[in-house]
Scaffold this motif. Structure first.
Motif, PDB file in Angstrom:
ATOM      1  N   ASP A 116       0.817  -1.217   0.000  1.00 48.85           N
ATOM      2  CA  ASP A 116       0.000   0.000   0.000  1.00 48.85           C
ATOM      3  C   ASP A 116       0.850   1.265   0.000  1.00 48.85           C
ATOM      4  OD1 ASP A 116       0.943  -0.052   2.629  1.00 48.85           O
ATOM      5  OD2 ASP A 116      -0.930   0.722   3.466  1.00 48.85           O
ATOM      6  N   GLY A 117       2.145   1.130  -0.324  1.00 48.87           N
ATOM      7  CA  GLY A 117       3.006   2.299  -0.449  1.00 48.87           C
ATOM      8  C   GLY A 117       3.825   2.615   0.783  1.00 48.87           C
ATOM      9  N   THR A 118       4.198   1.606   1.556  1.00 43.90           N
ATOM     10  CA  THR A 118       4.952   1.839   2.791  1.00 43.90           C
ATOM     11  C   THR A 118       6.238   2.612   2.539  1.00 43.90           C
ATOM     12  OG1 THR A 118       4.084  -0.195   3.771  1.00 43.90           O
ATOM     13  CG2 THR A 118       6.065   0.727   4.760  1.00 43.90           C
ATOM     14  N   ILE A 119       7.036   2.184   1.575  1.00 44.40           N
ATOM     15  CA  ILE A 119       8.307   2.858   1.313  1.00 44.40           C
ATOM     16  C   ILE A 119       8.064   4.252   0.735  1.00 44.40           C
ATOM     17  CG2 ILE A 119      10.416   2.792  -0.085  1.00 44.40           C
ATOM     18  CD1 ILE A 119      10.506  -0.196   0.328  1.00 44.40           C
ATOM     19  N   ALA A 120       7.074   4.388  -0.136  1.00 45.37           N
ATOM     20  CA  ALA A 120       6.761   5.708  -0.702  1.00 45.37           C
ATOM     21  C   ALA A 120       6.373   6.693   0.391  1.00 45.37           C
ATOM     22  CB  ALA A 120       5.645   5.583  -1.734  1.00 45.37           C
TER      23      ALA A 120
END
Length: 334
Positions: A116-120
């Motif tokens: 779900d975009g953790t690094i982003a």
């Protein structure tokens, strides 16, 4: 191109109640640079419809509860964006020539297994230079969540990228690469090579077969998770061989410290938060008979596999650290 997009309306859902045409139009407005990187031939109607149907048939483990997946629990855990900050920073620095600097916004990195975009989301909180992260995932549930957070993202499989040849500065395959079936691993690494610009890097992250973290997955996650975890991990020779077979040069394979770090107002709260984080992240619904036993049962399993939990004072909070060692391979496209 417009005729192609109009025709896609009759095709299966790409995201929940969303066709690829809907997704593309919305993304073209919010993130035109992302759309410019996509291969028009790959997203043509005659190829995309069957591809979406295939993704829909394959994806379940990180989908919603109705599909038997553990996506809901996983996303609950990821609300603490910095839970793996030490490892994420180290992985991102692998894309710099020196391995010591953070890439800047001109560096487009595809996070192939981005959830779900953790690094982003983590990158958005970095002060100073930071790369542009494009999140990708096979799971419709995960990409739905990523879209709702206003992040650039695309739904695709690791083995069949929708990006053009020579389009990306970096490709990251991390935090789930062992979910790739053995026959798919070389395909994923070769797709990374195809879509990278000359001089671009692939960073592959996993946990070495036979190591403490692999034991955590085999003895705890596979036994107590809602979905089980029948996924073999990578070995060092495998990483070397697969990178070399794809054409990468200057390949390095090394250990990387990648602990979980969770804060709390007190030492006990930090430890409890860390243990509940592990419970949600791996959806360990079978680990205890009642909610009162969860923390103690998870603590016992963590200490028996990953090791002792440490707590340190940090500014106004306490931080609990669960140790974890990763195995990383980095290769450069010729």
């Amino acid at each position: 191109m417009l005729n192609t997009l109009n025709a896609i309306f009759t095709n299966p859902e790409y995201l929940t109640q969303t066709t690829f045409s809907d997704y593309y139009r919305a993304t073209a407005v919010s993130f035109p640079d992302l759309c410019a990187l996509l291969d028009e031939d790959a997203i043509a109607e005659d190829k995309l419809a069957d591809y979406v149907r295939l993704m829909n048939s394959l994806s379940w483990e990180f989908e919603d509860l109705a599909d038997g997946g553990r996506g809901v629990a996983y996303n609950v855990a990821q609300k603490v964006v910095g839970n793996r900050q030490h490892g994420m920073i180290a992985l991102l620095k692998c894309f710099s020539p020196s391995f010591r600097d953070m890439p800047d916004a001109d560096t487009n990195i595809l996070d192939v297994l981005g959830g779900d975009g953790t690094i982003a989301r983590f990158v958005q909180n970095i002060d100073g230079p930071r790369p542009t992260i494009i999140t990708a995932d096979l799971s419709r549930f995960m990409v739905d969540a990523c879209m709702k957070q206003g992040l650039p993202c695309v739904r695709q499989s690791a083995t069949r990228s929708l990006f053009k040849d020579n389009a990306l500065d970096g490709v990251l395959i991390a935090y789930g690469s062992h979910h790739l079936a053995e026959d798919d691993r070389q395909l994923a690494i070769s797709e990374a090579y195809r879509t990278l610009k000359p001089g671009g890097r692939l960073v592959l992250h996993d946990f070495e077969t036979g190591g403490e973290t692999a034991r955590w997955f085999e003895e705890v996650v596979h036994v107590y998770s809602r979905t089980g975890h029948p996924h073999p991990h990578f070995t060092r020779p495998e990483m070397w061989e697969r990178f070399s077979a794809a054409g990468f040069r200057d390949v390095r394979v090394f250990d990387l410290n990648d602990p979980f770090t969770l804060p709390g107002a007190t030492a006990d709260e930090a430890v409890s938060n860390a243990l509940m984080h592990m419970y949600h992240m791996y959806d360990l619904v079978k680990i205890a008979n009642g909610t009162g036993d969860i923390v103690n049962r998870v603590a016992r399993c963590v200490e028996q596999t990953l090791g002792e939990i440490h707590v340190n004072k940090a500014d106004d909070d306490f931080v609990a650290t669960i140790p974890r060692k990763a195995l990383v391979a980095v290769g450069t496209k010729s």
